[in-house]
Design a protein around this motif. Structure first.
Motif, PDB file in Angstrom:
ATOM      1  N   TYR A  97       0.602  -1.354   0.062  1.00 23.72           N
ATOM      2  CA  TYR A  97      -0.208   0.111   0.237  1.00 23.72           C
ATOM      3  C   TYR A  97       0.865   1.090  -0.197  1.00 23.72           C
ATOM      4  CZ  TYR A  97       0.931  -0.192   5.307  1.00 23.72           C
ATOM      5  OH  TYR A  97       1.061  -0.391   6.526  1.00 23.72           O
ATOM      6  N   GLN A 106      -3.735  12.859  -2.089  1.00 21.01           N
ATOM      7  CA  GLN A 106      -4.073  11.786  -1.979  1.00 21.01           C
ATOM      8  C   GLN A 106      -5.208  10.262  -2.464  1.00 21.01           C
ATOM      9  OE1 GLN A 106      -1.955  11.005   1.844  1.00 21.01           O
ATOM     10  NE2 GLN A 106      -1.342  12.885   0.481  1.00 21.01           N
ATOM     11  N   ASP A 107      -5.195  10.335  -3.453  1.00 21.80           N
ATOM     12  CA  ASP A 107      -5.507   9.100  -3.434  1.00 21.80           C
ATOM     13  C   ASP A 107      -5.216   8.600  -3.984  1.00 21.80           C
ATOM     14  OD1 ASP A 107      -8.257  11.235  -4.337  1.00 21.80           O
ATOM     15  OD2 ASP A 107      -7.614  11.584  -6.787  1.00 21.80           O
ATOM     16  N   GLU A 110      -5.758   6.973  -0.508  1.00 21.21           N
ATOM     17  CA  GLU A 110      -6.768   6.140  -0.284  1.00 21.21           C
ATOM     18  C   GLU A 110      -7.404   4.585  -0.965  1.00 21.21           C
ATOM     19  OE1 GLU A 110      -9.604   9.418  -0.631  1.00 21.21           O
ATOM     20  OE2 GLU A 110      -8.378  10.288   0.943  1.00 21.21           O
ATOM     21  N   GLY A 112      -5.804   2.291  -1.260  1.00 18.77           N
ATOM     22  CA  GLY A 112      -6.315   1.194  -0.193  1.00 18.77           C
ATOM     23  C   GLY A 112      -4.464  -0.057  -0.300  1.00 18.77           C
TER      24      GLY A 112
END
Length: 142
Positions: A97, A106-107, A110, A112
């Motif tokens: 990750y 910050q995509d 995010e 994951g």
């Protein structure tokens, strides 16, 4: 199944190229990035002969390969670009990750984890992409 993986990878690559073209991202910085593996400057890429069940983690910057690691090992990869852009990728041995990035949206953080279990189920497959920094992480079989 192999054909599906290839198609998914091709579509993800195409998507990345289109997004970069449409986003108006600046040209890549000159001078190259600094890559730290577990806090130490990267001397050479990991030995590709090491196997982790056929899965590997590839990190690229603006399409240029930076590092290739076995999926099953725990590592921290920091990529620092000359203009101050920085991404930290974490490999836990079970997942990969984007731990942090100093981009605005910050995509990538995010998106994951990529795990063996969700690799085929994620919308982006094995990809984690930071568009502002032109950095991509891909988990794929050999």
């Amino acid at each position: 199944m192999r054909k599906t993986r290839w198609l998914r990878g091709a579509l993800a690559t195409f998507f990345l190229c289109v997004c970069l073209a449409l986003s108006g991202c600046r040209a890549p910085s000159k001078g190259g990035a600094t890559v730290l593996l577990d806090g130490e400057p990267l001397q050479q890429a990991a030995d590709p002969a090491q196997d982790a069940g056929g899965l590997r983690v590839y990190v690229t910057l603006d399409g240029v390969p930076l590092i290739d690691l076995p999926f099953g090992e725990a590592h921290t990869v920091a990529v620092r670009q000359p203009d101050g852009e920085e991404n930290v990728v974490r490999l836990t041995g079970d997942a990969v990750y984007m731990e942090s990035a100093n981009c605005e949206n910050q995509d990538c953080v995010e998106m994951g984890e990529v795990t063996r279990e969700n690799l085929e189920l994620r919308v982006m497959g094995g990809f984690i992409i930071c568009l502002p920094h032109k950095l991509s992480v891909e988990v794929r079989g050999e």
